[in-house]
Design a protein around this motif. Structure first.
Motif, PDB file in Angstrom:
ATOM      1  N   LEU A 174      12.258   0.313   1.355  1.00 58.95           N
ATOM      2  CA  LEU A 174      12.225  -0.960   0.643  1.00 58.95           C
ATOM      3  C   LEU A 174      11.899  -0.744  -0.836  1.00 58.95           C
ATOM      4  CD1 LEU A 174      12.148  -4.097   0.540  1.00 58.95           C
ATOM      5  CD2 LEU A 174       9.736  -3.942   1.145  1.00 58.95           C
ATOM      6  N   HIS A 175      10.885   0.076  -1.096  1.00 55.97           N
ATOM      7  CA  HIS A 175      10.477   0.280  -2.482  1.00 55.97           C
ATOM      8  C   HIS A 175      11.491   1.119  -3.245  1.00 55.97           C
ATOM      9  CE1 HIS A 175       7.416  -0.581  -5.379  1.00 55.97           C
ATOM     10  NE2 HIS A 175       7.342   0.686  -5.751  1.00 55.97           N
ATOM     11  N   VAL A 176      12.089   2.113  -2.587  1.00 60.99           N
ATOM     12  CA  VAL A 176      13.145   2.891  -3.240  1.00 60.99           C
ATOM     13  C   VAL A 176      14.292   1.975  -3.637  1.00 60.99           C
ATOM     14  CG1 VAL A 176      14.933   4.630  -2.864  1.00 60.99           C
ATOM     15  CG2 VAL A 176      12.583   5.098  -2.166  1.00 60.99           C
ATOM     16  N   VAL A 227      14.973   6.689 -13.404  1.00 59.38           N
ATOM     17  CA  VAL A 227      14.305   5.896 -12.369  1.00 59.38           C
ATOM     18  C   VAL A 227      13.037   6.626 -11.963  1.00 59.38           C
ATOM     19  CG1 VAL A 227      14.482   4.861 -10.070  1.00 59.38           C
ATOM     20  CG2 VAL A 227      16.520   5.019 -11.525  1.00 59.38           C
ATOM     21  N   GLU A 228      11.890   5.973 -12.092  1.00 56.31           N
ATOM     22  CA  GLU A 228      10.613   6.594 -11.759  1.00 56.31           C
ATOM     23  C   GLU A 228      10.303   6.400 -10.273  1.00 56.31           C
ATOM     24  OE1 GLU A 228       8.864   8.465 -13.674  1.00 56.31           O
ATOM     25  OE2 GLU A 228       9.925   8.096 -15.560  1.00 56.31           O
ATOM     26  N   LEU A 229      10.130   7.496  -9.555  1.00 59.53           N
ATOM     27  CA  LEU A 229       9.804   7.449  -8.135  1.00 59.53           C
ATOM     28  C   LEU A 229       8.515   8.227  -7.868  1.00 59.53           C
ATOM     29  CD1 LEU A 229      13.283   8.201  -6.473  1.00 59.53           C
ATOM     30  CD2 LEU A 229      12.275   5.961  -6.935  1.00 59.53           C
ATOM     31  N   THR A 230       7.799   7.821  -6.817  1.00 56.98           N
ATOM     32  CA  THR A 230       6.645   8.599  -6.372  1.00 56.98           C
ATOM     33  C   THR A 230       7.162   9.862  -5.683  1.00 56.98           C
ATOM     34  OG1 THR A 230       6.521   7.585  -4.175  1.00 56.98           O
ATOM     35  CG2 THR A 230       5.362   6.462  -5.983  1.00 56.98           C
ATOM     36  N   LYS A 231       6.258  10.785  -5.387  1.00 54.14           N
ATOM     37  CA  LYS A 231       6.649  12.032  -4.731  1.00 54.14           C
ATOM     38  C   LYS A 231       7.350  11.764  -3.396  1.00 54.14           C
ATOM     39  CE  LYS A 231       3.025  14.950  -6.748  1.00 54.14           C
ATOM     40  NZ  LYS A 231       3.953  15.911  -7.388  1.00 54.14           N
ATOM     41  N   ILE A 232       6.764  10.895  -2.577  1.00 50.16           N
ATOM     42  CA  ILE A 232       7.350  10.616  -1.266  1.00 50.16           C
ATOM     43  C   ILE A 232       8.687   9.912  -1.415  1.00 50.16           C
ATOM     44  CG2 ILE A 232       7.094   9.196   0.811  1.00 50.16           C
ATOM     45  CD1 ILE A 232       4.174   9.955   0.876  1.00 50.16           C
ATOM     46  N   GLU A 233       8.781   8.957  -2.351  1.00 49.80           N
ATOM     47  CA  GLU A 233      10.045   8.250  -2.561  1.00 49.80           C
ATOM     48  C   GLU A 233      11.140   9.228  -2.976  1.00 49.80           C
ATOM     49  OE1 GLU A 233       7.775   4.175  -4.011  1.00 49.80           O
ATOM     50  OE2 GLU A 233       8.795   5.454  -5.464  1.00 49.80           O
ATOM     51  N   PHE A 234      10.796  10.170  -3.868  1.00 53.45           N
ATOM     52  CA  PHE A 234      11.783  11.156  -4.294  1.00 53.45           C
ATOM     53  C   PHE A 234      12.233  12.016  -3.118  1.00 53.45           C
ATOM     54  CE2 PHE A 234      13.247  15.244  -5.741  1.00 53.45           C
ATOM     55  CZ  PHE A 234      14.060  14.946  -6.824  1.00 53.45           C
ATOM     56  N   ASP A 235      11.288  12.488  -2.320  1.00 48.43           N
ATOM     57  CA  ASP A 235      11.628  13.343  -1.180  1.00 48.43           C
ATOM     58  C   ASP A 235      12.494  12.605  -0.166  1.00 48.43           C
ATOM     59  OD1 ASP A 235      10.154  15.295  -2.385  1.00 48.43           O
ATOM     60  OD2 ASP A 235       8.387  15.043  -1.130  1.00 48.43           O
ATOM     61  N   LEU A 236      12.192  11.333   0.049  1.00 54.31           N
ATOM     62  CA  LEU A 236      12.988  10.527   0.976  1.00 54.31           C
ATOM     63  C   LEU A 236      14.415  10.374   0.466  1.00 54.31           C
ATOM     64  CD1 LEU A 236      13.067   8.691   3.491  1.00 54.31           C
ATOM     65  CD2 LEU A 236      12.266   6.826   2.038  1.00 54.31           C
ATOM     66  N   LEU A 237      14.551  10.032  -0.824  1.00 55.26           N
ATOM     67  CA  LEU A 237      15.886   9.859  -1.400  1.00 55.26           C
ATOM     68  C   LEU A 237      16.643  11.183  -1.437  1.00 55.26           C
ATOM     69  CD1 LEU A 237      17.755   7.752  -2.701  1.00 55.26           C
ATOM     70  CD2 LEU A 237      16.797   8.400  -4.921  1.00 55.26           C
ATOM     71  N   ALA A 238      15.944  12.279  -1.751  1.00 55.70           N
ATOM     72  CA  ALA A 238      16.594  13.590  -1.791  1.00 55.70           C
ATOM     73  C   ALA A 238      17.107  14.000  -0.413  1.00 55.70           C
ATOM     74  CB  ALA A 238      15.624  14.636  -2.327  1.00 55.70           C
ATOM     75  N   GLY A 268       0.812  -1.208   0.000  1.00 55.26           N
ATOM     76  CA  GLY A 268       0.000   0.000   0.000  1.00 55.26           C
ATOM     77  C   GLY A 268       0.841   1.251   0.000  1.00 55.26           C
ATOM     78  N   LEU A 269       1.853   1.294   0.827  1.00 56.12           N
ATOM     79  CA  LEU A 269       2.686   2.476   0.907  1.00 56.12           C
ATOM     80  C   LEU A 269       3.526   2.656  -0.346  1.00 56.12           C
ATOM     81  CD1 LEU A 269       3.741   2.216   4.629  1.00 56.12           C
ATOM     82  CD2 LEU A 269       2.273   3.945   3.626  1.00 56.12           C
ATOM     83  N   SER A 270       4.029   1.549  -0.915  1.00 53.89           N
ATOM     84  CA  SER A 270       4.843   1.662  -2.117  1.00 53.89           C
ATOM     85  C   SER A 270       4.014   2.121  -3.301  1.00 53.89           C
ATOM     86  CB  SER A 270       5.527   0.326  -2.437  1.00 53.89           C
ATOM     87  OG  SER A 270       4.583  -0.655  -2.804  1.00 53.89           O
TER      88      SER A 270
END
Length: 237
Positions: free
Chosen positions: A208-210, A161-172, A97-99
């Motif tokens: 995990l998803h990142v 690499v395609e990331l969701t908004k939250i995934e991008f913010d986390l990685l950034a 769900g989160l991913s």
């Protein structure tokens, strides 16, 4: 239940349990939301396109498109807050769900009052990119990974690499200080905001998803490294 509330925030409640959907809607309406209800996945997507909600309360088990499919579809055209609701408490459902792009989750049974409180917390999170990332550099590089904070793009050896908004913010956030170890709490405050409350392990789900999208795993941690009992940091590439 729909209300012409002018500038009131809009909440779309998606659940095939009609009594529960009505109850959730009533609590949200009391908190000042303009509420609309959908009972299946296809209707939810169409309603979201036409109505542009600020918040979606989304059940996982829906007829037609299920909650995961709805969530992924919403993320192709909307940055609304998504609170996933599920009757299944297994960790895999939470991770999936989160991913898919959900901001938070709750498991049934739950208090509608608590759900309404979670909704208010979500609405207090800033949605603008700059306030959520807190990164000054335009392009951040860690080994083979390049992260453009202005274009919000991630590349590895020239491959997008395609990331969701939250995934991008986390990685950034991690890439902004590659050698620094970030605790879950620090990452939550940087990405979700200081007012966020809930299970801090949602960070693990997003990490995990990142990792999956970057080609990493729990064993091979080229980009995002785990420091057990402490938190996460970027690797050396």
């Amino acid at each position: 239940m729909d209300d012409a509330g002018g500038s009131a925030p809009r909440a779309l409640v998606v659940d095939d349990e009609r009594d529960l959907a009505a109850l959730i809607g009533d609590y949200l309406a009391r908190d000042g939301f303009e509420v609309s209800v959908a009972y299946d996945g296809n209707t939810a997507v169409n309603r979201a396109r036409d109505w542009a909600p600020d918040l979606v309360i989304l059940d996982l088990g829906l007829p037609g498109l299920n909650g995961i499919e709805v969530c992924r579809t919403l993320r192709t055209f909307s940055s609304c807050y998504i609170l996933m609701v599920t009757a299944r408490s297994e960790e895999v459902d939470t991770l999936i769900g989160l991913s898919a792009g959900a901001d938070d989750y709750m498991t049934k049974p739950f208090s509608p009052r608590e759900l309404a409180a979670r909704a208010q917390v979500l609405m207090r999170r800033p949605r603008t990119e700059d306030s959520r990332i807190g990164v000054d550099a335009t392009v951040l590089r860690v080994g083979a990974l390049s992260l453009d904070t202005e274009a919000r793009e991630v590349w590895i050896d020239g491959a997008r690499v395609e990331l969701t908004k939250i995934e991008f913010d986390l990685l950034a956030t991690l890439a902004s200080r590659p050698r620094q170890v970030f605790t879950r709490r620090t990452l939550i405050e940087a990405v979700w905001g200081t007012s966020w409350v809930g299970d801090e392990h949602l960070v693990d789900a997003h990490v995990l998803h990142v990792r999956q999208k970057l080609g990493d795993s729990a064993e091979v941690q080229t980009f995002v490294k785990t420091l057990r009992g402490v938190g996460y940091r970027m690797g050396d590439g």
